[in-house]
Design a protein around this motif. Structure first.
Motif, PDB file in Angstrom:
ATOM      1  N   LYS A 196      47.746  78.925  21.508  1.00  0.00           N
ATOM      2  CA  LYS A 196      47.408  79.176  23.033  1.00  0.00           C
ATOM      3  C   LYS A 196      48.491  79.437  23.869  1.00  0.00           C
ATOM      4  N   GLU A 252      52.878  83.708  21.925  1.00  0.00           N
ATOM      5  CA  GLU A 252      52.253  85.142  22.144  1.00  0.00           C
ATOM      6  C   GLU A 252      52.683  85.705  20.681  1.00  0.00           C
ATOM      7  N   ALA A 305      45.885  91.664  24.079  1.00  0.00           N
ATOM      8  CA  ALA A 305      46.947  91.316  24.925  1.00  0.00           C
ATOM      9  C   ALA A 305      48.518  91.622  24.380  1.00  0.00           C
ATOM     10  N   THR A 306      48.755  91.396  23.329  1.00  0.00           N
ATOM     11  CA  THR A 306      50.003  91.655  22.885  1.00  0.00           C
ATOM     12  C   THR A 306      50.216  93.055  22.583  1.00  0.00           C
ATOM     13  N   LYS A 361      50.482  94.618  26.250  1.00  0.00           N
ATOM     14  CA  LYS A 361      51.749  94.063  27.099  1.00  0.00           C
ATOM     15  C   LYS A 361      52.677  95.416  27.489  1.00  0.00           C
ATOM     16  N   SER A 390      42.441  84.587  26.725  1.00  0.00           N
ATOM     17  CA  SER A 390      42.750  84.278  25.326  1.00  0.00           C
ATOM     18  C   SER A 390      43.372  82.580  25.597  1.00  0.00           C
ATOM     19  N   LYS A 391      44.205  82.417  26.398  1.00  0.00           N
ATOM     20  CA  LYS A 391      44.545  80.963  26.423  1.00  0.00           C
ATOM     21  C   LYS A 391      43.166  80.115  26.489  1.00  0.00           C
ATOM     22  N   LYS A 405      45.399  87.863  28.533  1.00  0.00           N
ATOM     23  CA  LYS A 405      46.172  86.829  28.191  1.00  0.00           C
ATOM     24  C   LYS A 405      45.815  85.716  28.677  1.00  0.00           C
ATOM     25  N   LYS A 406      45.327  85.404  29.861  1.00  0.00           N
ATOM     26  CA  LYS A 406      44.657  84.134  30.503  1.00  0.00           C
ATOM     27  C   LYS A 406      43.601  83.867  29.763  1.00  0.00           C
ATOM     28  N   GLY A 437      43.858  87.519  22.663  1.00  0.00           N
ATOM     29  CA  GLY A 437      45.388  87.341  22.408  1.00  0.00           C
ATOM     30  C   GLY A 437      45.887  88.652  21.809  1.00  0.00           C
TER      31      GLY A 437
END
Length: 135
Positions: free
Chosen positions: A96, A99, A129-130, A133, A5-6, A2-3, A126
């Motif tokens: 960013k 989600e 990550a989704t 999760k 991706s941001k 996630k980080k 991202g």
């Protein structure tokens, strides 16, 4: 993920700003070249014999009308890339902080179409990550 991706989406969106500027400037240059060549065809711009000789050498086997058409075509292609990069930039800044799988998929598509590959990678990370999760 996630980080990462941001970070990738942020850097990709910032680089997309530069790509918008680059594609826009290149598009303007080719539109200007087409306008100058069209002026030579119309007779509104006159050139001396030396300049005409240099232009003929640059065009090689192309007529001036073909060069005008070529310049306009390239300018439109660059303009499309500028618009796609602008969309990738805006979407990168929006997605960013959210989600949303749809936004990540849109990031991937626009990143691929515009050449903003960091947006593509940010969208992939991202999306992964989704899906991974923990609930």
């Amino acid at each position: 993920m996630k980080k990462a991706s941001k970070i990738l989406l942020l850097i990709g969106a910032i680089l997309a700003i530069f790509m918008v500027i680059l594609w826009g400037v290149l598009s303007a240059v080719y539109f200007a070249a087409a306008a100058l060549l069209q002026g030579v065809i119309d007779g509104t711009i006159t050139v001396d014999a030396e300049t005409a000789k240099r232009v003929a050498e640059l065009l090689q086997n192309m007529t001036i009308q073909q060069a005008v058409d070529y310049s306009i075509t390239i300018a439109v292609i660059f303009l499309v890339f500028a618009l796609l990069s602008l969309a990738a930039c805006i979407l990168g800044f929006i997605s960013k902080n959210k989600e949303n799988r749809g936004l990540f998929i849109a990031d991937m598509v626009l990143g691929l179409l515009s050449g903003c590959l960091l947006n593509l990678l940010g969208g992939i990370f991202g999306l992964v990550a989704t899906f991974t999760k923990k609930e």
